[in-house]
Each structure stands twice: as C-alpha cells, then as structure tokens.
Motif scaffolding. Structure first.
Motif, PDB file in Angstrom:
ATOM      1  N   VAL A  54       0.860  -1.161   0.014  1.00 47.72           N
ATOM      2  CA  VAL A  54      -0.109   0.130   0.057  1.00 47.72           C
ATOM      3  C   VAL A  54       0.900   1.164   0.024  1.00 47.72           C
ATOM      4  CG1 VAL A  54      -1.674   1.492   1.498  1.00 47.72           C
ATOM      5  CG2 VAL A  54      -1.782  -1.202   1.089  1.00 47.72           C
ATOM      6  N   ILE A  55       1.895   1.225   0.817  1.00 46.40           N
ATOM      7  CA  ILE A  55       2.892   2.425   0.786  1.00 46.40           C
ATOM      8  C   ILE A  55       3.454   2.787  -0.517  1.00 46.40           C
ATOM      9  CG2 ILE A  55       5.065   3.206   1.844  1.00 46.40           C
ATOM     10  CD1 ILE A  55       4.274   1.710   4.511  1.00 46.40           C
ATOM     11  N   LEU A  56       4.026   1.490  -1.325  1.00 43.00           N
ATOM     12  CA  LEU A  56       4.604   1.463  -2.451  1.00 43.00           C
ATOM     13  C   LEU A  56       3.719   1.983  -3.486  1.00 43.00           C
ATOM     14  CD1 LEU A  56       6.956  -1.625  -2.127  1.00 43.00           C
ATOM     15  CD2 LEU A  56       7.706   0.808  -2.433  1.00 43.00           C
ATOM     16  N   ARG A  57       2.326   1.628  -3.445  1.00 38.83           N
ATOM     17  CA  ARG A  57       1.542   1.841  -4.425  1.00 38.83           C
ATOM     18  C   ARG A  57       1.406   3.148  -4.505  1.00 38.83           C
ATOM     19  NH1 ARG A  57      -4.750  -0.226  -4.083  1.00 38.83           N
ATOM     20  NH2 ARG A  57      -4.480   0.935  -2.102  1.00 38.83           N
ATOM     21  N   LYS A  58       1.296   4.122  -3.467  1.00 37.27           N
ATOM     22  CA  LYS A  58       1.124   5.453  -3.153  1.00 37.27           C
ATOM     23  C   LYS A  58       2.293   6.248  -3.536  1.00 37.27           C
ATOM     24  CE  LYS A  58      -0.340   9.080   0.011  1.00 37.27           C
ATOM     25  NZ  LYS A  58      -0.578   9.426   1.493  1.00 37.27           N
ATOM     26  N   GLU A  59       3.493   5.865  -3.286  1.00 39.28           N
ATOM     27  CA  GLU A  59       4.718   6.649  -3.469  1.00 39.28           C
ATOM     28  C   GLU A  59       5.115   6.384  -5.133  1.00 39.28           C
ATOM     29  OE1 GLU A  59       6.025   8.837  -1.499  1.00 39.28           O
ATOM     30  OE2 GLU A  59       4.521   8.326   0.031  1.00 39.28           O
ATOM     31  N   THR A 112       9.829   7.582   3.814  1.00 33.63           N
ATOM     32  CA  THR A 112       9.117   6.198   3.221  1.00 33.63           C
ATOM     33  C   THR A 112       9.797   4.942   3.284  1.00 33.63           C
ATOM     34  OG1 THR A 112       8.141   7.810   1.479  1.00 33.63           O
ATOM     35  CG2 THR A 112       8.230   5.167   1.179  1.00 33.63           C
ATOM     36  N   LYS A 113      11.329   5.216   3.156  1.00 39.80           N
ATOM     37  CA  LYS A 113      12.306   4.056   3.277  1.00 39.80           C
ATOM     38  C   LYS A 113      12.101   3.501   4.689  1.00 39.80           C
ATOM     39  CE  LYS A 113      15.460   4.878  -0.373  1.00 39.80           C
ATOM     40  NZ  LYS A 113      16.856   5.170  -0.962  1.00 39.80           N
ATOM     41  N   LYS A 114      11.904   4.429   5.630  1.00 42.28           N
ATOM     42  CA  LYS A 114      11.942   3.997   7.229  1.00 42.28           C
ATOM     43  C   LYS A 114      10.782   3.326   7.326  1.00 42.28           C
ATOM     44  CE  LYS A 114      15.438   7.365   8.775  1.00 42.28           C
ATOM     45  NZ  LYS A 114      15.553   8.790   9.766  1.00 42.28           N
ATOM     46  N   ARG A 115       9.649   3.812   6.844  1.00 43.93           N
ATOM     47  CA  ARG A 115       8.357   3.265   7.216  1.00 43.93           C
ATOM     48  C   ARG A 115       8.519   1.883   6.561  1.00 43.93           C
ATOM     49  NH1 ARG A 115       3.795   6.382   3.999  1.00 43.93           N
ATOM     50  NH2 ARG A 115       2.554   4.999   5.114  1.00 43.93           N
TER      51      ARG A 115
END
Length: 344
Positions: free
Chosen positions: A34-39, A69-72
């Motif tokens: 989900v994070i990667l899709r957004k970013e 984002t990488k830390k998340r």
C-alpha cells in the motif's frame, strides 16, 4: 530469469500457529505494498511484486523513495524473518496479496487457480509421477505462480527442473518473486506460449488452461487442432502444445472447462488425442466451486503415446463431492487409490 533450486520440506496442512504466521506475513506484504503503490503511483499488484523483491533481497530497491518512506518500509520488513516461515505459509500469504490485487484490477488473464484445486492437482501429480525419482515440469500458462509453487511445495524432493511461460510480464514478475520467496528454482520465459518454445521436452506439463479464442490465426495455423474457419480455441492449442513439449510416456495434467468435448471444434481435439495421447483420467471438480455451471472445470490427465505405453483398462472418471464433505471425499479417494493400484 533464473533462480537457484533449493529443496524445501513438504508441509501438509497448516496449523493455528502457521495461520497466525501467515496473517502476520500477509499484513507486512499488504501494508508495505500500500505504501509503495502510493509512492510509486502504480497498481497494487505491481507494488506486491516490488515489496516481495525487497523482502527477498532484504533491502529497499526503489531508489526514488524518500528517506521517510524507506524508514516506514524498513519498519514493516524488520517485523518478519523469512527463514522463520514455512514455504506453504509464504505461498499463502503472498497469494492473499495477489488475490487482493486481482480483485482491484480485474483482467480476464488475471485469475488464480483456487487453493483447493491446486492441492488436489498436486495429489494427482504425485499419484501419476509416483516411482519417478526426479522429473522436469513445464507450466505454459504460469500466471502468478500459485499452481506451480503449490506442486513444488508438495513434491520438491522429486522435481529436478521447472519451467514457466507467460505472455503477461506483470504475472511473470509475480511468479519470479513468489518462487524466490519460497526458495524454489524456476526458469521463466516471457513470451506467447503458443509460439516456438526453446525448452527441451519435459516429463510433466501442468496447466490451468487459458480458456477462449486465440486471436493469432496465423500462429494457430501450425497446429493440428486449428479451426477450419474463424479463431481457434486457445485451450485446444495449449493442449496440443503441451503434448508437443512432453516426452513420450510423459503426462499432461490440465484444468479444463467441462464442455471441452462438446464445442463445435471438439472433433479436432478428439482427433488429436486419439492420435497422440491416452486419456488416463477426467476428474470433475465440485459444481459448488463455481458461480455458474457453464464455468465449471475438471482435471484432465493425458499420457503421451510412446514405446511401452499402454492404456488403462478403463480411464479414471470421477465426480468429486464438495471438498468439505469429508465422508464423500474419503470414499472417492479410496476408489481413486484402488484405481491407481490396478493401473500404475
């Protein structure tokens, strides 16, 4: 695409602790996707492939992401260790994420072989390949790799080499990551399977047949099952292709529509099978698995003719009850085991 073959332990079923582990791993795959899709502004399925590769490489490979984002993502990944999960647990967690993505962006070729069907096909493969100390497999419509990895998890101790082919680059990427996460070696080819394949004949072909018409009439013209007029059925062509790519005496185990032998082109397929193959088994899956009866499917087992290959006295013809019907399934399995004793 190649990865090294590492044999793993075969696991039957999944207990409560494994179920919670599967949910834990799915949560990590899902939330990081989900994070990667957004970013990355991409499809969820593409993000699943990206995050799976990150998990396998134990690194964040997307250089364009900012540090926050990488830390998340790192926080998500650090909560799991892949070597603490069984291969089947990884397969099921990854499968859940892929299914979520397929529901989000439905395409006709983005469908996954149901788990119960894959496991039953794995049982059938084990019965027909019994006695082979090592064998090679081809899946000419490998999709997201769920069927092939299900069978690998059941029989990896006997499987020497696996080949997978698909025309869809996203599905092939999902298979690549899927196999890597489970530490299976699969050699993948991105192409139309009905065009020439640079793969040596194998001992076994497995396939969840793509059903429909093949639009390339010129490509279909080289096949014996080609239609006299109009487009040829792709599933007929895949059956012929599978027989072309299996060794004499080898097996083709496919998922077929129940109306395979009732269509206006079925006489072409029947002529091919009469000439080149022995029908060993037709196992009809429970109708309750399918929303519409016309979508119902069966497992077809063919053996390619060759020296010393003899047909069974009677083919194995089975109508499966609901998988949840334990007594009915036990009775059918007993009948099937008796058939194998007499015919193998």
């Amino acid at each position: 695409m190649k990865n090294r073959l590492i044999n793993g332990n075969v696991q039957g079923g999944i207990d409560v602790s494994e179920l919670s582990k599967m949910e834990q791993l799915f949560k990590v795959i899902d939330q990081s996707a989900v994070i990667l899709r957004k970013e990355l502004n991409c499809l969820y399925l593409e993000a699943v492939a990206e995050t799976g590769e990150n998990l396998f490489q134990e690194d964040i490979l997307q250089d364009e992401l900012d540090e926050v984002t990488k830390k998340r993502l790192q926080k998500e990944y650090s909560s799991v260790k892949l070597n603490q999960f069984e291969q089947e647990t990884i397969r099921k967690a990854y499968q859940l994420a892929v299914l979520k993505g397929m529901k989000e962006a439905i395409q006709p070729n983005h469908q996954m072989t149901p788990d119960a069907v894959g496991l039953f096909m794995g049982y059938v493969v084990g019965k027909f390949m019994e006695g082979n100390q090592s064998y090679t497999i081809l899946d000419p419509a490998v999709g997201a790799g769920n069927l092939i990895t299900t069978i690998l998890n059941m029989h990896s101790h006997s499987i020497e080499q696996v080949y997978g082919v698909d025309i869809d680059d996203l599905l092939l990427q999902l298979t690549y990551v899927n196999a890597n996460l489970q530490k299976h070696g699969v050699e993948l080819f991105h192409q139309d399977s009905l065009q020439p394949l640079f793969i040596d004949p194998v001992d076994l072909v497995i396939c969840d047949l793509p059903v429909g018409y093949y639009p390339n009439d010129e490509g279909a013209a080289q096949y014996k099952v080609k239609s006299e007029e109009g487009h040829t059925y792709a599933h007929h062509l895949f059956i012929e292709k599978s027989l072309n790519h299996v060794k004499p005496g080898g097996y083709v185990v496919t998922l077929i529509p129940n109306n395979l032998f009732d269509s206006e082109q079925s006489h072409l397929l029947q002529a091919l099978l009469k000439e080149e193959a022995i029908v060993q088994a037709i196992i009809q899956l429970p109708l309750s698995m399918f929303k519409q009866e016309e979508a119902a499917k069966s497992i077809l087992v063919l053996q390619k003719k060759g020296e010393g290959v003899t047909p069974p006295e009677n083919a194995l013809l089975v109508n499966l009850p609901k998988f949840s019907n334990k007594q009915g399934m036990n009775n059918i399995m007993s009948q099937m085991n008796e058939w194998f004793k007499l015919n193998k």
